[in-house]
Design an enzyme around this catalytic site. Structure first.
Site, PDB file in Angstrom:
ATOM      1  N   GLU A  34     -73.086 -67.682 -34.749  1.00  0.00           N
ATOM      2  CA  GLU A  34     -72.146 -67.469 -33.644  1.00  0.00           C
ATOM      3  C   GLU A  34     -72.624 -66.287 -32.802  1.00  0.00           C
ATOM      4  O   GLU A  34     -73.035 -65.253 -33.323  1.00  0.00           O
ATOM      5  CB  GLU A  34     -70.734 -67.204 -34.172  1.00  0.00           C
ATOM      6  CG  GLU A  34     -69.703 -66.875 -33.101  1.00  0.00           C
ATOM      7  CD  GLU A  34     -69.649 -67.921 -31.996  1.00  0.00           C
ATOM      8  OE1 GLU A  34     -69.761 -67.531 -30.811  1.00  0.00           O
ATOM      9  OE2 GLU A  34     -69.514 -69.118 -32.308  1.00  0.00           O
ATOM     10  N   ARG A  35     -72.559 -66.434 -31.495  1.00  0.00           N
ATOM     11  CA  ARG A  35     -73.062 -65.396 -30.603  1.00  0.00           C
ATOM     12  C   ARG A  35     -71.964 -64.551 -29.961  1.00  0.00           C
ATOM     13  O   ARG A  35     -72.241 -63.531 -29.346  1.00  0.00           O
ATOM     14  CB  ARG A  35     -73.907 -66.015 -29.493  1.00  0.00           C
ATOM     15  CG  ARG A  35     -73.117 -66.851 -28.499  1.00  0.00           C
ATOM     16  CD  ARG A  35     -74.009 -67.409 -27.410  1.00  0.00           C
ATOM     17  NE  ARG A  35     -73.241 -68.140 -26.412  1.00  0.00           N
ATOM     18  CZ  ARG A  35     -73.771 -68.694 -25.327  1.00  0.00           C
ATOM     19  NH1 ARG A  35     -75.079 -68.600 -25.124  1.00  0.00           N
ATOM     20  NH2 ARG A  35     -73.025 -69.330 -24.458  1.00  0.00           N
ATOM     21  N   GLU A  36     -70.696 -65.008 -30.086  1.00  0.00           N
ATOM     22  CA  GLU A  36     -69.672 -64.298 -29.325  1.00  0.00           C
ATOM     23  C   GLU A  36     -68.355 -64.124 -30.055  1.00  0.00           C
ATOM     24  O   GLU A  36     -67.891 -62.999 -30.236  1.00  0.00           O
ATOM     25  CB  GLU A  36     -69.417 -65.023 -27.997  1.00  0.00           C
ATOM     26  CG  GLU A  36     -68.540 -64.236 -27.054  1.00  0.00           C
ATOM     27  CD  GLU A  36     -68.462 -64.884 -25.679  1.00  0.00           C
ATOM     28  OE1 GLU A  36     -67.761 -64.341 -24.829  1.00  0.00           O
ATOM     29  OE2 GLU A  36     -69.105 -65.943 -25.480  1.00  0.00           O
ATOM     30  N   LYS A  51     -51.528 -72.799 -25.003  1.00  0.00           N
ATOM     31  CA  LYS A  51     -50.258 -73.325 -25.509  1.00  0.00           C
ATOM     32  C   LYS A  51     -49.247 -72.203 -25.715  1.00  0.00           C
ATOM     33  O   LYS A  51     -48.040 -72.401 -25.557  1.00  0.00           O
ATOM     34  CB  LYS A  51     -50.474 -74.090 -26.818  1.00  0.00           C
ATOM     35  CG  LYS A  51     -51.458 -75.232 -26.706  1.00  0.00           C
ATOM     36  CD  LYS A  51     -51.223 -76.100 -25.484  1.00  0.00           C
ATOM     37  CE  LYS A  51     -52.420 -76.956 -25.162  1.00  0.00           C
ATOM     38  NZ  LYS A  51     -53.504 -76.278 -24.443  1.00  0.00           N
ATOM     39  N   GLY A 196     -58.691 -79.496  -9.030  1.00  0.00           N
ATOM     40  CA  GLY A 196     -58.878 -80.360 -10.194  1.00  0.00           C
ATOM     41  C   GLY A 196     -57.586 -80.539 -10.949  1.00  0.00           C
ATOM     42  O   GLY A 196     -56.865 -79.576 -11.201  1.00  0.00           O
ATOM     43  N   ALA A 285     -61.025 -75.971 -11.683  1.00  0.00           N
ATOM     44  CA  ALA A 285     -60.806 -76.735 -12.918  1.00  0.00           C
ATOM     45  C   ALA A 285     -61.351 -78.150 -12.734  1.00  0.00           C
ATOM     46  O   ALA A 285     -60.640 -79.137 -12.914  1.00  0.00           O
ATOM     47  CB  ALA A 285     -59.324 -76.764 -13.261  1.00  0.00           C
ATOM     48  N   GLY A 287     -63.731 -79.569 -14.439  1.00  0.00           N
ATOM     49  CA  GLY A 287     -64.375 -80.100 -15.628  1.00  0.00           C
ATOM     50  C   GLY A 287     -65.294 -79.081 -16.279  1.00  0.00           C
ATOM     51  O   GLY A 287     -65.399 -77.936 -15.835  1.00  0.00           O
ATOM     52  N   ALA A 335     -60.825 -80.737 -28.816  1.00  0.00           N
ATOM     53  CA  ALA A 335     -61.046 -80.019 -30.065  1.00  0.00           C
ATOM     54  C   ALA A 335     -60.916 -80.925 -31.277  1.00  0.00           C
ATOM     55  O   ALA A 335     -61.721 -80.843 -32.211  1.00  0.00           O
ATOM     56  CB  ALA A 335     -60.059 -78.852 -30.175  1.00  0.00           C
ATOM     57  N   HIS A 461     -32.751 -92.232 -36.450  1.00  0.00           N
ATOM     58  CA  HIS A 461     -31.851 -92.103 -35.304  1.00  0.00           C
ATOM     59  C   HIS A 461     -30.933 -90.889 -35.514  1.00  0.00           C
ATOM     60  O   HIS A 461     -30.453 -90.672 -36.624  1.00  0.00           O
ATOM     61  CB  HIS A 461     -30.989 -93.364 -35.175  1.00  0.00           C
ATOM     62  CG  HIS A 461     -29.937 -93.265 -34.114  1.00  0.00           C
ATOM     63  ND1 HIS A 461     -30.233 -93.432 -32.782  1.00  0.00           N
ATOM     64  CD2 HIS A 461     -28.598 -92.990 -34.182  1.00  0.00           C
ATOM     65  CE1 HIS A 461     -29.110 -93.288 -32.080  1.00  0.00           C
ATOM     66  NE2 HIS A 461     -28.111 -93.013 -32.911  1.00  0.00           N
TER      67      HIS A 461
END
Length: 482
Positions: A34-36, A51, A196, A285, A287, A335, A461
Protein backbone atom coordinates in the site's frame (compact mmCIF):
# COMPACT_ATOMS: atom_id res chain seq x y z
CA UNK A 1 17.94 -11.91 -1.17
CA UNK A 2 14.29 -11.20 -2.03
CA UNK A 3 11.63 -12.35 0.40
CA UNK A 4 9.24 -14.86 -1.13
CA UNK A 5 5.46 -15.09 -0.78
CA UNK A 6 2.70 -17.21 -2.22
CA UNK A 7 0.60 -14.13 -3.01
CA UNK A 8 1.44 -10.42 -3.20
CA UNK A 9 -1.42 -7.97 -3.61
CA UNK A 10 -0.80 -4.42 -4.82
CA UNK A 11 -3.38 -2.11 -3.25
CA UNK A 12 -5.39 -2.39 -0.04
CA UNK A 13 -8.82 -1.17 -1.14
CA UNK A 14 -11.91 -3.41 -0.76
CA UNK A 15 -10.70 -5.83 -3.42
CA UNK A 16 -7.12 -5.94 -2.20
CA UNK A 17 -7.63 -6.31 1.52
CA UNK A 18 -10.45 -8.86 1.14
CA UNK A 19 -8.26 -10.89 -1.24
CA UNK A 20 -5.49 -10.73 1.39
CA UNK A 21 -7.84 -11.89 4.14
CA UNK A 22 -9.04 -14.85 2.06
CA UNK A 23 -5.50 -15.78 1.10
CA UNK A 24 -4.52 -15.70 4.76
CA UNK A 25 -7.48 -17.88 5.67
CA UNK A 26 -6.32 -20.46 3.11
CA UNK A 27 -2.87 -20.59 4.66
CA UNK A 28 -1.09 -18.78 1.84
CA UNK A 29 1.91 -16.65 2.78
CA UNK A 30 0.57 -13.24 1.81
CA UNK A 31 1.73 -9.63 1.62
CA UNK A 32 -0.13 -6.51 0.62
CA UNK A 33 1.57 -3.38 -0.72
CA UNK A 34 0.00 0.00 0.00
CA UNK A 35 1.35 3.42 -0.94
CA UNK A 36 -1.07 5.75 0.82
CA UNK A 37 -3.82 4.48 3.11
CA UNK A 38 -5.25 1.13 4.15
CA UNK A 39 -8.76 0.62 2.87
CA UNK A 40 -8.19 2.48 -0.39
CA UNK A 41 -10.50 5.07 -1.90
CA UNK A 42 -13.73 3.35 -0.84
CA UNK A 43 -13.03 3.40 2.85
CA UNK A 44 -11.14 6.68 3.00
CA UNK A 45 -12.65 8.84 0.24
CA UNK A 46 -15.60 7.03 -1.28
CA UNK A 47 -18.27 4.61 -0.14
CA UNK A 48 -17.99 5.01 3.63
CA UNK A 49 -17.37 8.73 4.23
CA UNK A 50 -19.94 9.75 1.62
CA UNK A 51 -22.59 7.63 3.33
CA UNK A 52 -21.77 9.34 6.63
CA UNK A 53 -22.29 12.71 4.95
CA UNK A 54 -25.54 11.54 3.37
CA UNK A 55 -26.82 10.30 6.73
CA UNK A 56 -26.37 13.79 8.16
CA UNK A 57 -28.16 15.18 5.12
CA UNK A 58 -31.04 12.72 5.52
CA UNK A 59 -31.59 13.69 9.16
CA UNK A 60 -31.49 17.36 8.21
CA UNK A 61 -34.06 16.71 5.47
CA UNK A 62 -36.41 15.04 7.95
CA UNK A 63 -36.06 17.96 10.34
CA UNK A 64 -37.47 20.35 7.74
CA UNK A 65 -40.90 18.71 7.73
CA UNK A 66 -41.43 17.51 11.28
CA UNK A 67 -44.95 18.92 11.24
CA UNK A 68 -45.86 16.18 8.75
CA UNK A 69 -45.27 13.75 11.62
CA UNK A 70 -47.14 15.79 14.22
CA UNK A 71 -43.90 17.03 15.79
CA UNK A 72 -42.91 20.55 16.79
CA UNK A 73 -39.32 21.72 17.18
CA UNK A 74 -38.63 25.13 18.64
CA UNK A 75 -36.00 26.96 16.64
CA UNK A 76 -34.30 26.11 13.34
CA UNK A 77 -32.08 23.10 12.74
CA UNK A 78 -28.96 24.04 10.81
CA UNK A 79 -25.86 22.24 9.56
CA UNK A 80 -22.42 22.72 11.07
CA UNK A 81 -20.42 21.68 8.03
CA UNK A 82 -17.17 21.24 9.97
CA UNK A 83 -18.88 18.92 12.45
CA UNK A 84 -20.58 16.99 9.64
CA UNK A 85 -17.23 16.50 7.89
CA UNK A 86 -15.50 15.61 11.17
CA UNK A 87 -18.06 12.87 11.81
CA UNK A 88 -17.52 11.51 8.31
CA UNK A 89 -13.75 11.45 8.74
CA UNK A 90 -14.14 9.78 12.13
CA UNK A 91 -16.22 6.98 10.63
CA UNK A 92 -13.54 6.49 7.97
CA UNK A 93 -10.73 6.47 10.54
CA UNK A 94 -12.47 3.80 12.61
CA UNK A 95 -12.72 1.45 9.65
CA UNK A 96 -9.22 2.31 8.46
CA UNK A 97 -7.75 0.99 11.70
CA UNK A 98 -9.97 -2.08 11.32
CA UNK A 99 -8.24 -3.04 8.06
CA UNK A 100 -4.89 -3.00 9.86
CA UNK A 101 -6.33 -5.31 12.50
CA UNK A 102 -7.61 -7.72 9.82
CA UNK A 103 -4.17 -7.88 8.22
CA UNK A 104 -2.60 -8.75 11.54
CA UNK A 105 -5.30 -11.27 12.43
CA UNK A 106 -4.83 -13.13 9.13
CA UNK A 107 -1.01 -12.98 9.22
CA UNK A 108 -0.76 -10.72 6.18
CA UNK A 109 2.40 -8.62 5.95
CA UNK A 110 1.90 -4.97 5.03
CA UNK A 111 4.63 -3.47 2.84
CA UNK A 112 4.44 0.32 2.81
CA UNK A 113 5.53 1.83 -0.49
CA UNK A 114 4.98 1.89 -4.24
CA UNK A 115 5.16 -1.37 -6.19
CA UNK A 116 6.31 -2.11 -9.71
CA UNK A 117 6.20 -5.53 -11.33
CA UNK A 118 9.65 -6.08 -12.84
CA UNK A 119 8.88 -9.53 -14.20
CA UNK A 120 6.28 -12.26 -13.57
CA UNK A 121 6.68 -13.29 -9.96
CA UNK A 122 8.73 -10.28 -8.85
CA UNK A 123 8.02 -6.77 -7.62
CA UNK A 124 10.22 -3.93 -6.47
CA UNK A 125 8.84 -1.65 -3.78
CA UNK A 126 10.14 1.91 -3.59
CA UNK A 127 9.34 4.72 -1.22
CA UNK A 128 5.95 6.16 -2.08
CA UNK A 129 6.06 9.32 -4.16
CA UNK A 130 2.40 10.10 -3.60
CA UNK A 131 1.87 12.71 -0.90
CA UNK A 132 -0.18 11.61 2.06
CA UNK A 133 -3.50 13.42 1.90
CA UNK A 134 -3.99 13.52 5.65
CA UNK A 135 -2.00 12.33 8.69
CA UNK A 136 -1.81 8.56 8.69
CA UNK A 137 -3.55 6.61 11.37
CA UNK A 138 -1.18 4.39 13.39
CA UNK A 139 0.14 1.79 10.99
CA UNK A 140 -0.17 -1.90 11.88
CA UNK A 141 2.82 -3.47 13.59
CA UNK A 142 3.10 -6.16 10.92
CA UNK A 143 4.75 -3.85 8.38
CA UNK A 144 7.71 -5.69 6.87
CA UNK A 145 9.60 -2.94 5.10
CA UNK A 146 9.18 0.12 2.99
CA UNK A 147 11.55 -0.72 0.17
CA UNK A 148 12.98 -3.85 -1.41
CA UNK A 149 12.46 -6.71 -3.84
CA UNK A 150 9.82 -9.36 -3.21
CA UNK A 151 8.79 -12.48 -5.11
CA UNK A 152 5.56 -14.44 -5.31
CA UNK A 153 4.04 -17.09 -7.52
CA UNK A 154 0.89 -14.96 -7.79
CA UNK A 155 0.71 -11.15 -8.03
CA UNK A 156 -2.72 -9.51 -7.82
CA UNK A 157 -3.16 -5.93 -9.03
CA UNK A 158 -5.81 -4.12 -6.99
CA UNK A 159 -4.77 -0.52 -7.51
CA UNK A 160 -8.27 0.92 -7.97
CA UNK A 161 -9.19 3.99 -9.96
CA UNK A 162 -9.06 7.78 -9.83
CA UNK A 163 -11.33 10.58 -11.09
CA UNK A 164 -11.38 11.10 -14.82
CA UNK A 165 -10.79 14.63 -16.13
CA UNK A 166 -11.87 16.43 -19.28
CA UNK A 167 -9.23 18.43 -21.18
CA UNK A 168 -9.61 22.11 -20.36
CA UNK A 169 -11.89 21.37 -17.39
CA UNK A 170 -9.36 19.66 -15.14
CA UNK A 171 -10.04 19.81 -11.39
CA UNK A 172 -7.82 22.33 -9.61
CA UNK A 173 -8.87 21.61 -6.02
CA UNK A 174 -10.16 25.16 -5.59
CA UNK A 175 -12.95 26.06 -8.00
CA UNK A 176 -13.27 22.66 -9.70
CA UNK A 177 -13.46 19.79 -7.24
CA UNK A 178 -13.20 16.03 -7.43
CA UNK A 179 -14.80 13.89 -4.73
CA UNK A 180 -11.68 14.44 -2.61
CA UNK A 181 -12.39 18.15 -2.14
CA UNK A 182 -16.18 17.67 -2.12
CA UNK A 183 -15.83 15.38 0.92
CA UNK A 184 -14.02 18.00 3.01
CA UNK A 185 -15.34 21.49 2.28
CA UNK A 186 -14.04 24.16 4.66
CA UNK A 187 -17.23 26.13 4.11
CA UNK A 188 -20.37 25.36 2.16
CA UNK A 189 -20.58 27.04 -1.24
CA UNK A 190 -23.79 28.91 -1.87
CA UNK A 191 -24.07 27.43 -5.34
CA UNK A 192 -22.66 24.36 -7.05
CA UNK A 193 -22.49 22.84 -10.53
CA UNK A 194 -22.17 19.04 -10.71
CA UNK A 195 -20.83 17.78 -14.03
CA UNK A 196 -21.98 14.19 -14.41
CA UNK A 197 -24.98 12.39 -12.92
CA UNK A 198 -23.66 8.93 -12.17
CA UNK A 199 -23.70 7.64 -8.60
CA UNK A 200 -20.88 9.94 -7.44
CA UNK A 201 -22.34 13.06 -9.03
CA UNK A 202 -25.91 12.50 -7.87
CA UNK A 203 -24.90 11.59 -4.32
CA UNK A 204 -22.90 14.79 -3.92
CA UNK A 205 -25.64 16.80 -5.62
CA UNK A 206 -28.15 15.33 -3.15
CA UNK A 207 -25.92 15.99 -0.14
CA UNK A 208 -25.19 19.61 -1.01
CA UNK A 209 -28.82 20.32 -1.87
CA UNK A 210 -29.82 19.02 1.58
CA UNK A 211 -27.25 21.39 3.06
CA UNK A 212 -29.07 24.30 1.41
CA UNK A 213 -26.76 24.75 -1.58
CA UNK A 214 -28.20 25.84 -4.95
CA UNK A 215 -27.31 22.80 -7.10
CA UNK A 216 -27.28 22.40 -10.88
CA UNK A 217 -26.55 19.02 -12.49
CA UNK A 218 -25.32 18.73 -16.08
CA UNK A 219 -25.49 15.31 -17.78
CA UNK A 220 -24.40 14.64 -21.37
CA UNK A 221 -26.74 11.64 -21.80
CA UNK A 222 -30.56 11.82 -22.06
CA UNK A 223 -31.21 10.58 -18.50
CA UNK A 224 -29.59 10.99 -15.12
CA UNK A 225 -27.93 7.90 -13.63
CA UNK A 226 -27.64 6.51 -17.18
CA UNK A 227 -26.88 2.89 -16.20
CA UNK A 228 -30.21 2.62 -14.36
CA UNK A 229 -33.65 1.80 -15.76
CA UNK A 230 -35.12 4.89 -17.43
CA UNK A 231 -38.47 4.56 -15.65
CA UNK A 232 -36.78 4.55 -12.26
CA UNK A 233 -34.50 7.49 -13.05
CA UNK A 234 -37.48 9.53 -14.27
CA UNK A 235 -39.06 9.15 -10.82
CA UNK A 236 -35.76 9.99 -9.11
CA UNK A 237 -35.34 13.08 -11.28
CA UNK A 238 -38.82 14.31 -10.46
CA UNK A 239 -38.11 13.99 -6.72
CA UNK A 240 -34.70 15.66 -6.99
CA UNK A 241 -36.18 18.56 -8.92
CA UNK A 242 -38.98 18.81 -6.36
CA UNK A 243 -36.25 19.35 -3.76
CA UNK A 244 -35.06 22.35 -5.77
CA UNK A 245 -32.28 20.81 -7.85
CA UNK A 246 -31.86 22.03 -11.42
CA UNK A 247 -31.02 19.26 -13.89
CA UNK A 248 -29.89 19.52 -17.51
CA UNK A 249 -29.74 16.30 -19.56
CA UNK A 250 -28.51 15.89 -23.15
CA UNK A 251 -26.22 18.76 -22.26
CA UNK A 252 -22.49 19.20 -21.86
CA UNK A 253 -20.09 21.64 -20.28
CA UNK A 254 -18.31 22.98 -23.35
CA UNK A 255 -15.87 25.15 -21.42
CA UNK A 256 -15.47 27.02 -18.15
CA UNK A 257 -14.35 30.47 -17.12
CA UNK A 258 -12.79 30.96 -13.70
CA UNK A 259 -13.28 34.06 -11.62
CA UNK A 260 -11.76 35.09 -8.31
CA UNK A 261 -14.23 33.05 -6.29
CA UNK A 262 -16.63 31.58 -8.81
CA UNK A 263 -16.78 29.58 -12.01
CA UNK A 264 -18.98 30.00 -15.09
CA UNK A 265 -19.85 26.91 -17.11
CA UNK A 266 -20.80 27.24 -20.77
CA UNK A 267 -23.47 24.54 -21.02
CA UNK A 268 -24.43 23.41 -24.51
CA UNK A 269 -27.98 22.01 -24.54
CA UNK A 270 -29.56 19.54 -26.96
CA UNK A 271 -30.82 22.33 -29.23
CA UNK A 272 -27.31 23.71 -29.68
CA UNK A 273 -27.85 26.74 -27.48
CA UNK A 274 -25.36 27.83 -24.84
CA UNK A 275 -26.41 28.63 -21.29
CA UNK A 276 -24.02 30.37 -18.94
CA UNK A 277 -24.28 29.04 -15.40
CA UNK A 278 -22.23 30.67 -12.65
CA UNK A 279 -21.61 29.02 -9.30
CA UNK A 280 -19.15 29.16 -6.41
CA UNK A 281 -17.79 25.70 -7.15
CA UNK A 282 -18.07 22.85 -9.65
CA UNK A 283 -17.67 19.12 -9.02
CA UNK A 284 -16.24 17.05 -11.87
CA UNK A 285 -17.96 13.66 -11.62
CA UNK A 286 -17.61 12.29 -15.14
CA UNK A 287 -16.37 8.87 -14.06
CA UNK A 288 -13.12 7.23 -13.05
CA UNK A 289 -10.20 5.53 -14.77
CA UNK A 290 -8.06 2.63 -13.65
CA UNK A 291 -4.69 3.16 -11.99
CA UNK A 292 -2.62 1.14 -14.48
CA UNK A 293 0.36 3.48 -14.81
CA UNK A 294 3.88 2.87 -13.40
CA UNK A 295 3.19 -0.78 -12.59
CA UNK A 296 5.37 -2.20 -15.37
CA UNK A 297 2.38 -3.57 -17.28
CA UNK A 298 3.49 -2.26 -20.68
CA UNK A 299 6.91 -3.89 -20.42
CA UNK A 300 5.37 -7.19 -19.34
CA UNK A 301 2.81 -7.10 -22.15
CA UNK A 302 -0.22 -7.17 -19.87
CA UNK A 303 -3.25 -6.43 -22.02
CA UNK A 304 -5.28 -3.30 -21.18
CA UNK A 305 -8.36 -1.72 -22.70
CA UNK A 306 -9.66 1.82 -22.18
CA UNK A 307 -7.54 2.37 -19.12
CA UNK A 308 -8.28 -0.95 -17.40
CA UNK A 309 -6.58 -4.34 -17.19
CA UNK A 310 -8.26 -7.05 -19.27
CA UNK A 311 -9.09 -10.16 -17.21
CA UNK A 312 -11.26 -13.25 -17.35
CA UNK A 313 -13.96 -14.13 -14.81
CA UNK A 314 -11.29 -15.26 -12.33
CA UNK A 315 -9.11 -12.15 -12.51
CA UNK A 316 -6.47 -13.74 -14.74
CA UNK A 317 -4.61 -11.49 -17.18
CA UNK A 318 -2.94 -12.68 -20.37
CA UNK A 319 0.36 -13.00 -18.48
CA UNK A 320 0.62 -16.12 -16.25
CA UNK A 321 0.90 -15.35 -12.55
CA UNK A 322 -0.49 -11.82 -12.85
CA UNK A 323 -4.08 -11.03 -11.93
CA UNK A 324 -6.25 -7.91 -11.55
CA UNK A 325 -9.39 -7.25 -9.52
CA UNK A 326 -11.68 -4.36 -8.68
CA UNK A 327 -11.88 -0.99 -10.42
CA UNK A 328 -8.56 -1.45 -12.22
CA UNK A 329 -10.08 -4.54 -13.88
CA UNK A 330 -12.97 -2.55 -15.37
CA UNK A 331 -16.66 -1.86 -14.75
CA UNK A 332 -18.84 -2.02 -12.86
CA UNK A 333 -16.50 -0.07 -10.60
CA UNK A 334 -18.09 -0.96 -7.29
CA UNK A 335 -16.55 -1.97 -3.97
CA UNK A 336 -18.66 -5.10 -3.53
CA UNK A 337 -17.75 -6.28 -7.01
CA UNK A 338 -14.08 -5.80 -6.11
CA UNK A 339 -14.48 -7.80 -2.90
CA UNK A 340 -16.18 -10.67 -4.71
CA UNK A 341 -13.55 -10.68 -7.44
CA UNK A 342 -10.84 -10.80 -4.79
CA UNK A 343 -12.30 -13.91 -3.18
CA UNK A 344 -12.91 -15.62 -6.54
CA UNK A 345 -9.37 -14.83 -7.73
CA UNK A 346 -7.68 -16.16 -4.58
CA UNK A 347 -9.80 -19.30 -4.35
CA UNK A 348 -9.12 -20.09 -8.00
CA UNK A 349 -5.35 -19.60 -7.79
CA UNK A 350 -5.33 -21.64 -4.56
CA UNK A 351 -6.84 -24.55 -6.46
CA UNK A 352 -10.17 -24.75 -4.65
CA UNK A 353 -12.81 -26.80 -6.50
CA UNK A 354 -16.07 -25.42 -7.89
CA UNK A 355 -15.01 -21.77 -8.01
CA UNK A 356 -17.47 -19.87 -10.18
CA UNK A 357 -16.39 -16.86 -12.27
CA UNK A 358 -17.78 -13.45 -11.41
CA UNK A 359 -21.11 -12.80 -13.15
CA UNK A 360 -21.25 -9.04 -13.64
CA UNK A 361 -24.94 -9.14 -14.52
CA UNK A 362 -25.68 -10.12 -10.93
CA UNK A 363 -23.69 -7.27 -9.37
CA UNK A 364 -26.14 -4.87 -7.68
CA UNK A 365 -25.81 -1.11 -7.99
CA UNK A 366 -26.86 1.41 -5.34
CA UNK A 367 -27.07 5.19 -5.37
CA UNK A 368 -27.58 6.77 -1.95
CA UNK A 369 -29.25 10.02 -2.95
CA UNK A 370 -32.69 11.12 -1.75
CA UNK A 371 -34.57 9.17 -3.01
CA UNK A 372 -32.34 6.10 -3.09
CA UNK A 373 -31.95 4.05 -6.27
CA UNK A 374 -30.94 0.38 -6.44
CA UNK A 375 -30.88 -2.27 -9.14
CA UNK A 376 -29.58 -5.62 -10.31
CA UNK A 377 -29.63 -7.35 -13.67
CA UNK A 378 -31.00 -6.12 -16.99
CA UNK A 379 -32.98 -2.94 -17.49
CA UNK A 380 -36.18 -3.21 -19.50
CA UNK A 381 -34.48 -1.52 -22.47
CA UNK A 382 -31.48 -3.87 -22.32
CA UNK A 383 -33.67 -6.97 -22.07
CA UNK A 384 -35.57 -5.90 -25.18
CA UNK A 385 -32.31 -5.06 -26.96
CA UNK A 386 -31.14 -8.62 -26.28
CA UNK A 387 -34.32 -9.95 -27.84
CA UNK A 388 -35.78 -11.34 -24.62
CA UNK A 389 -39.55 -11.90 -24.48
CA UNK A 390 -40.35 -10.32 -21.12
CA UNK A 391 -42.97 -9.69 -18.48
CA UNK A 392 -42.69 -6.46 -16.47
CA UNK A 393 -44.22 -5.88 -13.05
CA UNK A 394 -44.47 -2.64 -11.10
CA UNK A 395 -45.63 -1.63 -7.66
CA UNK A 396 -45.79 1.91 -6.36
CA UNK A 397 -44.80 2.75 -2.80
CA UNK A 398 -47.95 4.88 -2.73
CA UNK A 399 -49.87 1.62 -2.20
CA UNK A 400 -47.50 0.23 0.46
CA UNK A 401 -48.72 0.64 4.03
CA UNK A 402 -45.28 0.87 5.65
CA UNK A 403 -44.04 3.45 3.13
CA UNK A 404 -47.12 5.57 3.77
CA UNK A 405 -46.63 5.30 7.54
CA UNK A 406 -43.00 6.36 7.12
CA UNK A 407 -44.03 9.36 5.03
CA UNK A 408 -41.93 7.88 2.21
CA UNK A 409 -44.59 6.90 -0.33
CA UNK A 410 -42.82 8.21 -3.44
CA UNK A 411 -41.13 5.15 -4.86
CA UNK A 412 -41.39 2.21 -7.23
CA UNK A 413 -40.36 -1.42 -7.44
CA UNK A 414 -40.02 -2.81 -10.95
CA UNK A 415 -39.18 -6.38 -11.97
CA UNK A 416 -38.43 -7.99 -15.31
CA UNK A 417 -38.98 -11.69 -16.03
CA UNK A 418 -38.37 -13.94 -18.98
CA UNK A 419 -41.88 -14.74 -20.22
CA UNK A 420 -41.06 -18.32 -21.20
CA UNK A 421 -38.94 -19.52 -18.27
CA UNK A 422 -39.95 -17.25 -15.38
CA UNK A 423 -36.28 -16.29 -14.86
CA UNK A 424 -35.80 -13.01 -12.99
CA UNK A 425 -33.80 -10.89 -15.41
CA UNK A 426 -33.68 -7.63 -13.50
CA UNK A 427 -35.04 -5.61 -10.60
CA UNK A 428 -35.06 -1.83 -10.23
CA UNK A 429 -36.14 0.26 -7.26
CA UNK A 430 -36.39 3.88 -6.23
CA UNK A 431 -37.47 5.10 -2.82
CA UNK A 432 -36.83 4.73 0.90
CA UNK A 433 -34.17 2.17 1.90
CA UNK A 434 -34.16 0.41 -1.47
CA UNK A 435 -30.38 0.04 -1.18
CA UNK A 436 -31.09 -2.37 1.69
CA UNK A 437 -33.98 -4.13 -0.09
CA UNK A 438 -32.28 -4.88 -3.40
CA UNK A 439 -30.27 -7.72 -1.90
CA UNK A 440 -33.43 -9.82 -1.77
CA UNK A 441 -33.57 -9.79 -5.54
CA UNK A 442 -29.81 -10.39 -5.79
CA UNK A 443 -30.17 -13.57 -3.72
CA UNK A 444 -33.15 -14.63 -5.83
CA UNK A 445 -31.20 -14.20 -9.07
CA UNK A 446 -28.17 -16.01 -7.68
CA UNK A 447 -30.34 -18.97 -6.66
CA UNK A 448 -32.05 -18.91 -10.07
CA UNK A 449 -35.39 -18.37 -8.39
CA UNK A 450 -38.46 -18.30 -10.61
CA UNK A 451 -41.52 -16.09 -10.39
CA UNK A 452 -43.52 -18.95 -8.87
CA UNK A 453 -41.11 -19.31 -5.96
CA UNK A 454 -41.10 -15.57 -5.33
CA UNK A 455 -44.89 -15.43 -5.37
CA UNK A 456 -45.02 -18.18 -2.76
CA UNK A 457 -42.49 -16.48 -0.49
CA UNK A 458 -44.05 -14.88 2.60
CA UNK A 459 -42.95 -11.27 3.11
CA UNK A 460 -43.47 -9.70 6.57
CA UNK A 461 -46.19 -7.10 7.03
CA UNK A 462 -46.00 -4.17 7.29
CA UNK A 463 -42.72 -3.65 5.47
CA UNK A 464 -41.60 -1.76 2.41
CA UNK A 465 -40.26 -5.12 1.16
CA UNK A 466 -43.86 -6.20 0.44
CA UNK A 467 -43.64 -3.98 -2.64
CA UNK A 468 -41.11 -6.46 -4.01
CA UNK A 469 -43.58 -9.34 -3.93
CA UNK A 470 -46.41 -7.15 -5.23
CA UNK A 471 -44.27 -6.17 -8.23
CA UNK A 472 -43.68 -9.85 -8.97
CA UNK A 473 -47.42 -10.52 -8.70
CA UNK A 474 -48.12 -7.58 -10.99
CA UNK A 475 -45.90 -9.04 -13.71
CA UNK A 476 -48.28 -12.04 -13.81
CA UNK A 477 -51.58 -10.19 -13.39
CA UNK A 478 -51.98 -11.21 -9.74
CA UNK A 479 -51.20 -8.00 -7.81
CA UNK A 480 -53.23 -7.83 -4.58
CA UNK A 481 -52.95 -4.27 -3.29
CA UNK A 482 -53.12 -2.06 -6.32
Amino acid sequence: MAENYDVIIIGSGPGGYVAAVRAGQLGLKTAIVEREHLGGICLNWGCIPTKALLRSAEILDHSTHLKDYGLVLEGKVSADVKAVVARSRGVSARLNSGVGFLMKKNKVDVIWGEAKITKPGEIVVSKTSKPVVEPQHPLPKNIKSQEGTYTAKHIIIATGARPRALPGIEPDGKLIWTYFEALKPDVLPKSLIVMGSGAIGIEFASFYRSMGVDVTVVEVLPTIMPVEDAEVTAIARKQLEKRGMKIFTSAKVAKVEKGAGSITAHVETADGKIQHITADRMISAIGVQGNIENLGLETLGVKTDRGCVVVDGYGKTNVPGIYAIGDVAGPPMLAHKAEHEGVVCVEKLAGLPNVHPTDKVKVPGCTYCQPQVASVGLTEAKAKELGRDIRVGRFSFAANGKAIALGEDQGLCKVIFDKKTGELLGAHMVGAEVTELIQGFVVAMNLETTEEELMHTIFPHPTVSESMKEAVLDAYGRVLNA
